[in-house]
Scaffold this motif. Structure first.
Motif, PDB file in Angstrom:
ATOM      1  N   VAL A   1       1.201  -1.034   0.832  1.00 30.90           N
ATOM      2  CA  VAL A   1      -0.341   0.251   0.010  1.00 30.90           C
ATOM      3  C   VAL A   1       1.006   1.330   0.327  1.00 30.90           C
ATOM      4  CG1 VAL A   1      -1.782   1.106   0.765  1.00 30.90           C
ATOM      5  CG2 VAL A   1      -2.077  -0.939   1.237  1.00 30.90           C
ATOM      6  N   PRO A   2       0.671   2.332  -0.817  1.00 34.89           N
ATOM      7  CA  PRO A   2       1.457   3.515  -1.130  1.00 34.89           C
ATOM      8  C   PRO A   2       1.514   4.335  -0.008  1.00 34.89           C
ATOM      9  CG  PRO A   2       0.105   3.412  -2.318  1.00 34.89           C
ATOM     10  CD  PRO A   2      -0.330   1.807  -2.044  1.00 34.89           C
ATOM     11  N   THR A   3       2.338   5.094   0.405  1.00 34.35           N
ATOM     12  CA  THR A   3       2.308   6.178   1.339  1.00 34.35           C
ATOM     13  C   THR A   3       3.060   7.321   0.402  1.00 34.35           C
ATOM     14  OG1 THR A   3       4.354   5.663   2.963  1.00 34.35           O
ATOM     15  CG2 THR A   3       1.337   4.709   3.307  1.00 34.35           C
TER      16      THR A   3
ATOM     17  N   ALA B   1      -2.160   9.444  -1.337  1.00 35.51           N
ATOM     18  CA  ALA B   1      -0.779   8.164  -2.676  1.00 35.51           C
ATOM     19  C   ALA B   1      -1.186   7.791  -3.820  1.00 35.51           C
ATOM     20  CB  ALA B   1      -0.366   7.894  -1.239  1.00 35.51           C
ATOM     21  N   MET B   2      -2.311   6.973  -3.117  1.00 35.47           N
ATOM     22  CA  MET B   2      -3.034   6.229  -4.538  1.00 35.47           C
ATOM     23  C   MET B   2      -2.610   7.154  -5.902  1.00 35.47           C
ATOM     24  SD  MET B   2      -3.858   2.835  -3.200  1.00 35.47           S
ATOM     25  CE  MET B   2      -4.783   2.020  -3.634  1.00 35.47           C
ATOM     26  N   SER B   3      -3.379   8.127  -5.630  1.00 35.21           N
ATOM     27  CA  SER B   3      -3.819   8.468  -6.784  1.00 35.21           C
ATOM     28  C   SER B   3      -2.578   9.243  -7.635  1.00 35.21           C
ATOM     29  CB  SER B   3      -4.691  10.116  -6.594  1.00 35.21           C
ATOM     30  OG  SER B   3      -4.659  10.979  -5.858  1.00 35.21           O
ATOM     31  N   MET B   4      -1.225   9.650  -6.876  1.00 34.52           N
ATOM     32  CA  MET B   4      -0.481  10.439  -7.275  1.00 34.52           C
ATOM     33  C   MET B   4       0.646   9.659  -8.635  1.00 34.52           C
ATOM     34  SD  MET B   4       1.337  12.177  -3.525  1.00 34.52           S
ATOM     35  CE  MET B   4       2.454  12.605  -5.237  1.00 34.52           C
ATOM     36  N   ARG B   5       1.563   9.907  -9.313  1.00 35.10           N
ATOM     37  CA  ARG B   5       2.654   9.005 -10.080  1.00 35.10           C
ATOM     38  C   ARG B   5       3.567   8.713  -9.229  1.00 35.10           C
ATOM     39  NH1 ARG B   5       2.381  12.732 -14.904  1.00 35.10           N
ATOM     40  NH2 ARG B   5      -0.112  13.122 -15.218  1.00 35.10           N
TER      41      ARG B   5
ATOM     42  N   CYS C   1       8.129  16.651  -9.192  1.00 29.01           N
ATOM     43  CA  CYS C   1       7.145  17.490  -9.966  1.00 29.01           C
ATOM     44  C   CYS C   1       6.381  17.274  -9.204  1.00 29.01           C
ATOM     45  CB  CYS C   1       6.933  17.047 -11.331  1.00 29.01           C
ATOM     46  SG  CYS C   1       6.415  15.683 -11.687  1.00 29.01           S
ATOM     47  N   GLU C   2       5.150  18.485  -9.773  1.00 22.52           N
ATOM     48  CA  GLU C   2       4.200  18.267  -8.414  1.00 22.52           C
ATOM     49  C   GLU C   2       3.344  16.926  -8.368  1.00 22.52           C
ATOM     50  OE1 GLU C   2       0.615  20.934  -9.751  1.00 22.52           O
ATOM     51  OE2 GLU C   2       1.443  20.944 -11.474  1.00 22.52           O
ATOM     52  N   TYR C   3       3.166  16.278  -9.798  1.00 27.11           N
ATOM     53  CA  TYR C   3       2.306  15.200  -9.160  1.00 27.11           C
ATOM     54  C   TYR C   3       2.872  13.957  -8.789  1.00 27.11           C
ATOM     55  CZ  TYR C   3       0.287  17.535 -13.436  1.00 27.11           C
ATOM     56  OH  TYR C   3      -0.234  18.775 -14.290  1.00 27.11           O
ATOM     57  N   CYS C   4       4.608  13.875  -8.388  1.00 28.15           N
ATOM     58  CA  CYS C   4       4.823  13.241  -8.367  1.00 28.15           C
ATOM     59  C   CYS C   4       5.764  13.166  -6.865  1.00 28.15           C
ATOM     60  CB  CYS C   4       5.936  11.778  -8.806  1.00 28.15           C
ATOM     61  SG  CYS C   4       7.114  13.303  -9.694  1.00 28.15           S
ATOM     62  N   SER C   5       5.769  14.358  -6.226  1.00 29.98           N
ATOM     63  CA  SER C   5       6.811  14.726  -5.397  1.00 29.98           C
ATOM     64  C   SER C   5       5.901  16.096  -4.760  1.00 29.98           C
ATOM     65  CB  SER C   5       7.713  14.819  -5.913  1.00 29.98           C
ATOM     66  OG  SER C   5       7.908  16.145  -6.325  1.00 29.98           O
TER      67      SER C   5
ATOM     68  N   LEU D   1      17.457  22.929   5.363  1.00 31.96           N
ATOM     69  CA  LEU D   1      17.549  22.301   4.376  1.00 31.96           C
ATOM     70  C   LEU D   1      16.174  22.057   3.829  1.00 31.96           C
ATOM     71  CD1 LEU D   1      14.955  19.999   5.541  1.00 31.96           C
ATOM     72  CD2 LEU D   1      17.104  20.034   6.901  1.00 31.96           C
ATOM     73  N   ARG D   2      16.501  21.687   2.848  1.00 30.58           N
ATOM     74  CA  ARG D   2      15.050  21.521   1.775  1.00 30.58           C
ATOM     75  C   ARG D   2      15.001  19.742   1.638  1.00 30.58           C
ATOM     76  NH1 ARG D   2      15.868  20.077  -3.863  1.00 30.58           N
ATOM     77  NH2 ARG D   2      13.807  20.976  -5.333  1.00 30.58           N
ATOM     78  N   ALA D   3      13.707  19.341   1.218  1.00 24.46           N
ATOM     79  CA  ALA D   3      13.175  17.716   0.982  1.00 24.46           C
ATOM     80  C   ALA D   3      12.722  17.642   0.646  1.00 24.46           C
ATOM     81  CB  ALA D   3      12.978  17.330   2.429  1.00 24.46           C
ATOM     82  N   ILE D   4      12.746  16.465  -0.633  1.00 21.78           N
ATOM     83  CA  ILE D   4      11.680  16.590  -1.201  1.00 21.78           C
ATOM     84  C   ILE D   4      11.074  14.976  -1.027  1.00 21.78           C
ATOM     85  CG2 ILE D   4      11.336  15.378  -3.833  1.00 21.78           C
ATOM     86  CD1 ILE D   4      12.031  17.796  -4.040  1.00 21.78           C
ATOM     87  N   ALA D   5       9.438  14.700  -1.042  1.00 24.00           N
ATOM     88  CA  ALA D   5       9.401  13.188  -0.493  1.00 24.00           C
ATOM     89  C   ALA D   5       8.476  13.354  -1.586  1.00 24.00           C
ATOM     90  CB  ALA D   5       8.084  13.986   0.427  1.00 24.00           C
ATOM     91  N   ARG D   6       8.045  10.872  -2.184  1.00 24.69           N
ATOM     92  CA  ARG D   6       7.559  10.817  -3.117  1.00 24.69           C
ATOM     93  C   ARG D   6       6.747   9.589  -2.201  1.00 24.69           C
ATOM     94  NH1 ARG D   6      14.240  11.094  -5.698  1.00 24.69           N
ATOM     95  NH2 ARG D   6      14.033  12.651  -6.130  1.00 24.69           N
ATOM     96  N   LYS D   7       6.460   9.703  -3.234  1.00 22.93           N
ATOM     97  CA  LYS D   7       5.665   7.962  -3.249  1.00 22.93           C
ATOM     98  C   LYS D   7       6.322   6.811  -3.451  1.00 22.93           C
ATOM     99  CE  LYS D   7       1.970   5.485  -5.063  1.00 22.93           C
ATOM    100  NZ  LYS D   7       0.511   5.790  -6.770  1.00 22.93           N
TER     101      LYS D   7
END
Length: 318
Positions: free
Chosen positions: A45-47, A81-85, A99-103, A164-170
């Protein structure tokens, strides 16, 4: 037998449900389906979790890698998360994952200006998306508003700074534990406990008491009025066989018969808070259905290959 159907229709019954806790029954299926559901909840299950950290300034006592690791383990609200890429499949940023679609982008800026130690917590992570923020574990009923702080990332003394700067992804737990939405998922077979009443009536009150007390958990109870031994909580039984051994030691084998119902399971689910425990179950069922559809499609492909031989494989590009 050819043409025989093994189709079953599993049923789910919710027993207890809170934001981060769920207890339910799964009936009319077998252990393979129950374990598949458990594994999907834990690992598929994605988060959303922090996956990339760019440290601009770090004068704390912790090194950059240590802080980046701590940031990755902070649970983030992942309702969408389920709708993200997945970043590797995102065509909007060519797999760059920014990008806004995956992060989702986070920023943190903290500096200690006093002699008192400054706790830098997850509350200070500023998100570019209000739907993806650090999970709030504070309890308004137990603490003052000033004490409702997040997960501590690092502690700073006077003059120390963290920027700092951080990028969160699925992602999914199969790739890294930080993406797992489940703190724990367990299931047990529902026990079927049958007491031999005729044999039980031959025991004295002291023997009945000793037999009831031999169970490590409160499964049985002796009714003081009728002298009957009752099954008060069959699900507390841990398959330790202590009552069976006690009955044999008393010369009463067969006093109780305890078996596991092979088509009935009791699940306990605890969420990390990234998604609700109830939503975790629904997402897991949806993913399991998708995986079964993929298996069915592959079986249809194999049948087509058997029917059309090399032509079928050629048409699929094989």
């Amino acid at each position: 037998m050819e043409g025989k159907s093994y189709q079953r229709f599993p049923r789910v019954k919710i027993r207890e449900m809170r934001h981060d806790y769920l207890k339910f029954e799964l009936r009319d299926t077998d252990a393979s389906v129950a374990n598949a559901l458990r594994r999907v909840m834990i690992a598929e299950v994605p988060t959303v979790a922090i996956d990339l950290v760019e440290i601009e300034i770090n004068s704390s006592v912790l090194n950059d890698e240590f802080i980046a690791h701590r940031l990755g383990l902070i649970p983030l609200t992942s309702d969408r998360a389920m709708s993200m890429r997945f970043s590797r499949d995102c065509d909007a940023c060519d797999g760059d994952g920014q990008c806004e679609y995956c992060s989702v982008e986070f920023h943190l800026r903290a500096r200690c200006h006093s002699d008192q130690t400054l706790d830098v917590t997850s509350k200070e992570l500023l998100s570019s998306d209000h739907t993806v923020v650090p999970v709030d574990f504070s309890d308004a009923s137990g603490y003052e508003a000033s004490e409702q702080r997040g997960i501590i990332i690092v502690k700073l003394r006077r003059g120390q700074e963290l920027r700092l700067r951080a990028i969160a992804r699925k992602g999914i737990g199969k790739d890294h534990a930080k993406w797992s939405p489940a703190a724990t998922v367990t299931f047990m077979y529902e026990p079927d406990i049958c007491i031999n009443e005729e044999m039980m009536d031959t025991l004295s009150l002291e023997e009945k008491t000793a037999w009831v007390d031999s169970s490590p958990t409160k499964v049985f109870e002796l009714d003081p009025n009728t002298g009957k031994v009752l099954v008060v909580d069959p699900e507390a039984y841990t398959y330790d066989d202590e009552v069976i051994k006690k009955a044999e030691a008393m010369g009463k084998p067969g006093l109780v018969d305890i078996t596991a119902k092979e088509d009935s399971f009791i699940f306990t689910v605890e969420s990390t808070g990234a998604i609700k425990a109830s939503q975790l179950l629904l997402n897991a069922i949806e993913i399991l259905k998708q995986k079964l559809d993929a298996v069915r499609l592959s079986e249809d492909t194999v049948e087509a290959d058997d029917q059309f031989g090399e032509l079928g494989a050629h048409m699929r590009g094989g």
